[in-house]
Design a protein around this motif. Structure first.
Motif, short mmCIF file in Angstrom:
data_model
loop_
_atom_site.label_atom_id
_atom_site.label_comp_id
_atom_site.label_asym_id
_atom_site.label_seq_id
_atom_site.Cartn_x
_atom_site.Cartn_y
_atom_site.Cartn_z
N TYR A 49 24.29 -24.32 30.75
CA TYR A 49 22.96 -23.51 30.32
C TYR A 49 23.03 -22.17 31.61
CZ TYR A 49 17.95 -22.14 30.46
OH TYR A 49 16.82 -21.37 30.55
N LYS A 50 23.07 -22.58 32.94
CA LYS A 50 23.27 -21.63 33.80
C LYS A 50 24.25 -20.61 33.84
CE LYS A 50 20.83 -24.47 37.47
NZ LYS A 50 21.11 -25.26 38.75
N LYS A 51 25.53 -21.08 33.48
CA LYS A 51 26.57 -20.05 33.40
C LYS A 51 26.15 -19.23 32.26
CE LYS A 51 30.40 -23.24 34.67
NZ LYS A 51 31.49 -24.15 33.96
N ILE A 53 23.33 -18.05 31.18
CA ILE A 53 22.35 -17.31 31.62
C ILE A 53 22.87 -16.26 32.53
CG2 ILE A 53 20.11 -17.15 32.90
CD1 ILE A 53 19.58 -18.40 30.15
N PHE A 54 23.59 -16.72 33.55
CA PHE A 54 24.32 -15.70 34.68
C PHE A 54 25.18 -14.80 33.88
CE2 PHE A 54 23.95 -19.07 37.90
CZ PHE A 54 22.98 -18.31 38.73
N LYS A 55 25.81 -15.15 32.73
CA LYS A 55 26.71 -14.34 32.31
C LYS A 55 25.80 -13.33 31.43
CE LYS A 55 30.58 -13.89 28.74
NZ LYS A 55 30.62 -12.64 28.83
N ALA A 56 24.91 -13.67 30.65
CA ALA A 56 24.13 -12.63 30.10
C ALA A 56 23.39 -11.85 30.96
CB ALA A 56 22.87 -13.44 29.11
N LEU A 109 17.33 -16.15 40.13
CA LEU A 109 17.67 -16.91 38.74
C LEU A 109 18.14 -18.17 39.41
CD1 LEU A 109 18.24 -16.52 35.84
CD2 LEU A 109 20.30 -15.35 36.45
N PHE A 110 17.54 -18.80 39.00
CA PHE A 110 17.87 -20.57 39.41
C PHE A 110 17.82 -20.58 40.86
CE2 PHE A 110 19.93 -20.02 35.34
CZ PHE A 110 19.00 -20.61 34.54
#
Length: 139
Positions: A49-51, A53-56, A109-110
């Motif tokens: 999920y975090k990956k 979000i970070f990519k987007a 972000l997180f």
């Protein structure tokens, strides 16, 4: 769905302040993801999920701002250096206001603190260093 929301926020010049609120809302599903039962380890779902979000965030927010700033710098330099080049009229064409994004306070972000100003600085340093390293006669 969140890449489209990033696009929506970035497409409207009056919305950069909503970015921080949206990033805070992206933390909400983490509690549910830690309780998944279909995986042996719930951290796999959280990490994926975090990956994503970070990519987007990188693709839809950071990269467009960096490339727009680079484009504006290149256009300004070319207009100053090249004689008889038609000057852009800011009243006729839409200009990108990078100041709104660069002067934003840090985003969270997180567990990561993100400064758009530092990201743009790093991007421009990398791009212009590569240009001067490849063609040192034209730095």
């Amino acid at each position: 769905m969140f890449p489209f929301i990033f696009d929506m926020i970035m497409s409207d010049v009056k919305r950069p302040n909503q970015l921080n609120y949206f990033l805070m809302a992206l933390n909400d599903p983490l509690d549910m993801l830690w309780n998944v039962k279909h995986l042996e380890e719930p951290n796999i779902a959280v990490d994926n999920y975090k990956k994503e979000i970070f990519k987007a965030f990188s693709d839809k927010v950071i990269k467009p701002v960096c490339s727009k700033v680079e484009e504006e710098i290149r256009l300004q330099i070319h207009q100053a250096i090249i004689p008889n080049l038609a000057q852009r009229n800011p009243l006729k064409g839409k200009l990108f206001d990078s100041n709104k994004y660069i002067m934003m306070s840090d985003l969270y972000l997180f567990e990561k603190q993100i400064s758009i100003k530092e990201e743009v600085k790093h991007y421009l340093g990398r791009v212009f260093y590569q240009m001067s390293a490849l063609a040192p006669h034209d730095f």
